[in-house]
Design a protein around this motif. Structure first.
Motif, PDB file in Angstrom:
ATOM      1  N   ALA A  43       3.678  70.877  26.296  1.00  0.00           N
ATOM      2  CA  ALA A  43       5.135  70.151  26.623  1.00  0.00           C
ATOM      3  C   ALA A  43       5.396  70.525  28.277  1.00  0.00           C
ATOM      4  N   SER A  44       6.392  69.325  28.360  1.00  0.00           N
ATOM      5  CA  SER A  44       6.827  69.435  30.219  1.00  0.00           C
ATOM      6  C   SER A  44       8.038  68.987  30.054  1.00  0.00           C
ATOM      7  N   GLY A  45       8.993  69.321  30.964  1.00  0.00           N
ATOM      8  CA  GLY A  45      10.267  68.549  31.529  1.00  0.00           C
ATOM      9  C   GLY A  45      11.925  69.892  31.545  1.00  0.00           C
ATOM     10  N   PRO A  46      12.703  69.390  31.226  1.00  0.00           N
ATOM     11  CA  PRO A  46      13.591  70.156  31.677  1.00  0.00           C
ATOM     12  C   PRO A  46      13.753  70.473  29.997  1.00  0.00           C
ATOM     13  N   ASP A  47      14.666  71.823  29.578  1.00  0.00           N
ATOM     14  CA  ASP A  47      14.712  72.836  28.467  1.00  0.00           C
ATOM     15  C   ASP A  47      15.648  71.698  27.176  1.00  0.00           C
ATOM     16  N   VAL A  48      16.996  71.417  27.534  1.00  0.00           N
ATOM     17  CA  VAL A  48      16.939  69.879  27.690  1.00  0.00           C
ATOM     18  C   VAL A  48      16.995  68.568  27.947  1.00  0.00           C
ATOM     19  N   ARG A  49      17.259  67.805  27.107  1.00  0.00           N
ATOM     20  CA  ARG A  49      17.046  65.997  27.831  1.00  0.00           C
ATOM     21  C   ARG A  49      18.468  65.625  27.899  1.00  0.00           C
ATOM     22  N   ALA A  50      19.361  65.411  28.889  1.00  0.00           N
ATOM     23  CA  ALA A  50      20.018  64.785  29.221  1.00  0.00           C
ATOM     24  C   ALA A  50      21.109  64.271  27.886  1.00  0.00           C
ATOM     25  N   LEU A  51      21.885  63.544  27.420  1.00  0.00           N
ATOM     26  CA  LEU A  51      22.312  63.156  26.229  1.00  0.00           C
ATOM     27  C   LEU A  51      22.572  61.528  26.888  1.00  0.00           C
ATOM     28  N   SER A  52      22.229  60.906  27.676  1.00  0.00           N
ATOM     29  CA  SER A  52      22.392  59.317  27.893  1.00  0.00           C
ATOM     30  C   SER A  52      22.538  58.757  27.187  1.00  0.00           C
ATOM     31  N   PRO A  53      22.646  57.264  27.184  1.00  0.00           N
ATOM     32  CA  PRO A  53      23.115  56.587  25.725  1.00  0.00           C
ATOM     33  C   PRO A  53      21.690  56.286  25.567  1.00  0.00           C
ATOM     34  N   GLY A  54      21.028  55.838  26.499  1.00  0.00           N
ATOM     35  CA  GLY A  54      19.101  55.793  26.206  1.00  0.00           C
ATOM     36  C   GLY A  54      18.725  56.596  25.356  1.00  0.00           C
ATOM     37  N   VAL A  55      18.547  58.103  25.657  1.00  0.00           N
ATOM     38  CA  VAL A  55      17.978  59.586  24.385  1.00  0.00           C
ATOM     39  C   VAL A  55      18.947  59.462  23.015  1.00  0.00           C
ATOM     40  N   ALA A  56      20.573  59.202  22.720  1.00  0.00           N
ATOM     41  CA  ALA A  56      21.781  58.941  21.688  1.00  0.00           C
ATOM     42  C   ALA A  56      20.533  58.026  20.869  1.00  0.00           C
ATOM     43  N   ARG A  57      19.954  56.365  21.638  1.00  0.00           N
ATOM     44  CA  ARG A  57      19.931  55.951  20.398  1.00  0.00           C
ATOM     45  C   ARG A  57      18.245  55.997  20.164  1.00  0.00           C
ATOM     46  N   GLN A  58      17.385  57.211  20.732  1.00  0.00           N
ATOM     47  CA  GLN A  58      16.045  57.652  20.515  1.00  0.00           C
ATOM     48  C   GLN A  58      16.666  58.542  19.335  1.00  0.00           C
ATOM     49  N   VAL A  59      17.883  59.479  19.341  1.00  0.00           N
ATOM     50  CA  VAL A  59      17.628  59.993  18.820  1.00  0.00           C
ATOM     51  C   VAL A  59      18.439  59.375  17.385  1.00  0.00           C
ATOM     52  N   ASP A  60      19.148  58.392  17.447  1.00  0.00           N
ATOM     53  CA  ASP A  60      19.923  57.252  16.270  1.00  0.00           C
ATOM     54  C   ASP A  60      18.756  57.407  15.175  1.00  0.00           C
ATOM     55  N   ALA A  61      17.626  56.226  16.261  1.00  0.00           N
ATOM     56  CA  ALA A  61      16.780  56.085  15.388  1.00  0.00           C
ATOM     57  C   ALA A  61      15.201  56.847  14.905  1.00  0.00           C
ATOM     58  N   ALA A  62      15.685  58.354  15.456  1.00  0.00           N
ATOM     59  CA  ALA A  62      14.866  59.746  14.545  1.00  0.00           C
ATOM     60  C   ALA A  62      15.326  59.625  13.383  1.00  0.00           C
ATOM     61  N   VAL A  63      16.481  60.018  13.159  1.00  0.00           N
ATOM     62  CA  VAL A  63      17.555  60.431  12.233  1.00  0.00           C
ATOM     63  C   VAL A  63      17.302  59.216  10.626  1.00  0.00           C
ATOM     64  N   ARG A  64      16.987  57.991  11.617  1.00  0.00           N
ATOM     65  CA  ARG A  64      17.315  56.794  10.504  1.00  0.00           C
ATOM     66  C   ARG A  64      15.664  56.844  10.294  1.00  0.00           C
ATOM     67  N   ARG A  65      14.998  56.763  11.246  1.00  0.00           N
ATOM     68  CA  ARG A  65      13.283  57.459  10.485  1.00  0.00           C
ATOM     69  C   ARG A  65      13.159  58.111   9.392  1.00  0.00           C
ATOM     70  N   VAL A  66      13.384  59.250   9.676  1.00  0.00           N
ATOM     71  CA  VAL A  66      13.534  60.692   8.396  1.00  0.00           C
ATOM     72  C   VAL A  66      14.453  60.041   7.319  1.00  0.00           C
ATOM     73  N   MET A  67      15.258  59.832   7.765  1.00  0.00           N
ATOM     74  CA  MET A  67      16.086  59.102   6.174  1.00  0.00           C
ATOM     75  C   MET A  67      15.460  58.365   5.357  1.00  0.00           C
ATOM     76  N   ARG A  68      14.296  57.688   5.703  1.00  0.00           N
ATOM     77  CA  ARG A  68      13.853  56.746   5.740  1.00  0.00           C
ATOM     78  C   ARG A  68      13.026  57.204   4.557  1.00  0.00           C
ATOM     79  N   GLU A  69      11.921  58.052   4.907  1.00  0.00           N
ATOM     80  CA  GLU A  69      10.617  58.954   5.118  1.00  0.00           C
ATOM     81  C   GLU A  69      11.731  59.728   3.626  1.00  0.00           C
ATOM     82  N   THR A  70      12.456  60.608   3.703  1.00  0.00           N
ATOM     83  CA  THR A  70      12.835  61.567   3.060  1.00  0.00           C
ATOM     84  C   THR A  70      13.577  61.009   1.441  1.00  0.00           C
ATOM     85  N   GLY A  71      14.374  59.350   2.102  1.00  0.00           N
ATOM     86  CA  GLY A  71      15.261  58.906   0.700  1.00  0.00           C
ATOM     87  C   GLY A  71      16.479  59.767   0.978  1.00  0.00           C
ATOM     88  N   THR A  72      16.974  60.153   1.908  1.00  0.00           N
ATOM     89  CA  THR A  72      18.223  61.024   1.867  1.00  0.00           C
ATOM     90  C   THR A  72      19.345  59.996   2.283  1.00  0.00           C
TER      91      THR A  72
END
Length: 409
Positions: A43-72
């Motif tokens: 990995a490279s880059g900063p320790d934590v990425r700024a939570l811009s609207p674009g990054v927040a949308r990526q997190v949204d999508a990741a959470v929804r994907r794990v929900m679907r996969e796990t049945g949460t």
């Protein structure tokens, strides 16, 4: 026996740090080790990425994907870094039968995160000279196998060799036949003590809930208070955590989500919302909220209260954060706390609920995940998969990565 019921018997932590993992250590005090949180090599880059609207949308999508996969059914997520926008969102439902939505202000059972509070109480007593980390447990509690040799430090660091009561056949039968029955600490210890010790103190890492039951009794004996009362007065009140509690029974403040589990006698999914958590006691009975866990993450990781006062002394906190390596690359376990790729904290799993509360000191970032199921997905706990997916986006140099364990045995 189903894989899910086998995991219940092993305890209330992420499976990847459960009792099957054994690592040789020198006898006695666990030696210091290099910090476990090594950045991911590629990995490279900063320790934590700024939570811009674009990054927040990526997190949204990741959470929804794990929900679907796990049945949460439902999950709430919070990410906080000073100087950056907060990310606090809920997804899915709190109640599958009514469709009531998950919400960030809900109370939830936090399972093994309770251990961080119990060990904090112990460390405060160490600072007051009431106990010593290298005192034998037999000085305070009679009848403990190897009690003249096992130290409080080894109990807190999961290196005692005492059998984990939640792996006992009779305990499993008693719990699943009547999950609303209460257990006393002494009853829990009896399930453990009928088994021989697994190894001599300090020889190996073995995650055992028995250790925390003993430490809870030590806190009660040396403080003169019930464990829940001690934690309330000396930890929760000073930290301003008004929505966290150590329940006396099965009480569960509202609002809260319904919790879904397959930790049952027949392996079928059930609603565990009103099950009595006393079987976890000092190892796993507590209740909290997303926002209170936001407060707790830096408090337990730094030893400082939100107002800057020390919760435990600097010297004692240093001992807590000495995290000897486990067999998992990049993961260490200290005194009731882990360090996984630089993220410091703990997770919790109790029938129907899981949680993850971790802190990245390099950027003072807090991540909290709470969800209303503990049903495994491919031998992984859902909370681990959510943590992994989120940190791959927000902290690619520090991915919370606990690999799946082998199939239940």
């Amino acid at each position: 026996m189903s894989p899910s019921s086998a995991r219940l018997r092993r305890g209330v932590i992420a499976a990847a740090l459960a009792g099957a993992l054994l690592v040789p250590l020198a006898a006695g005090t666990a030696p210091a080790a290099p910090a476990a949180g090594t950045p991911t090599p590629s990995a490279s880059g900063p320790d934590v990425r700024a939570l811009s609207p674009g990054v927040a949308r990526q997190v949204d999508a990741a959470v929804r994907r794990v929900m679907r996969e796990t049945g949460t059914p439902g999950v709430s997520v919070g990410v906080w870094t000073p100087g950056q926008p907060d990310y606090v969102r809920s997804f899915g439902v709190a109640d599958k039968s009514t469709g009531r939505r998950m919400a960030p202000d809900m109370y939830t059972r936090i399972g093994s995160e309770t251990k961080t509070f119990t060990v904090t109480a112990l460390l405060q007593l160490v600072d007051r000279g009431e106990v010593g980390l290298d005192d034998p447990i037999g000085r305070y509690i009679r009848g403990v196998p190897n009690g003249d040799r096992i130290t409080l430090r080894q109990l807190a660091g999961m290196r005692s060799g005492l059998f984990n009561y939640s792996e006992d056949d009779a305990f499993f039968k008693a719990l699943t036949s009547d999950p609303r029955r209460p257990f006393t600490p002494r009853q829990l210890l009896a399930y453990s003590f009928k088994h021989p010790v697994l190894f001599q103190p300090g020889e190996k890492f073995y995650y055992s809930n028995t250790n925390l039951i003993l430490l809870g009794l030590v806190v009660e004996r040396r403080s003169g208070l019930r464990l829940g009362d001690y934690i309330q007065r000396h930890i929760l009140d000073p930290a301003g955590m008004r929505h966290t509690l150590f329940p006396a029974g099965a009480e569960f403040p509202s609002p809260h989500p319904q919790g879904y589990t397959n930790q049952t006698a027949n392996g079928k999914t059930a609603d565990a919302t009103d099950w009595d958590p006393s079987w976890g006691w000092a190892a796993g009975a507590m209740i909290s909220t997303l926002d209170d866990l936001r407060t707790w993450a830096p408090t337990v990781a730094t030893g400082r209260l939100p107002d800057g006062r020390r919760m435990v002394s600097a010297a004692t906190q240093k001992q807590r954060l000495t995290t000897p390596a486990t067999p998992i690359p990049g993961a260490g376990y200290g005194l009731g706390i882990f360090d996984v790729q630089g993220w410091i904290g703990h997770n919790g799993s109790l029938p129907g609920y899981e949680s993850l509360t971790i802190y990245l000191p390099a950027t003072r970032t807090t991540l909290v995940v709470v969800l209303n199921t503990d049903i495994d997905h491919g031998n992984n706990e859902p909370s681990t998969l959510f943590g992994q997916a989120i940190t791959r986006i927000i902290s690619p140099r520090h991915v919370f990565d606990l690999p799946a364990e082998p199939a239940a045995r």
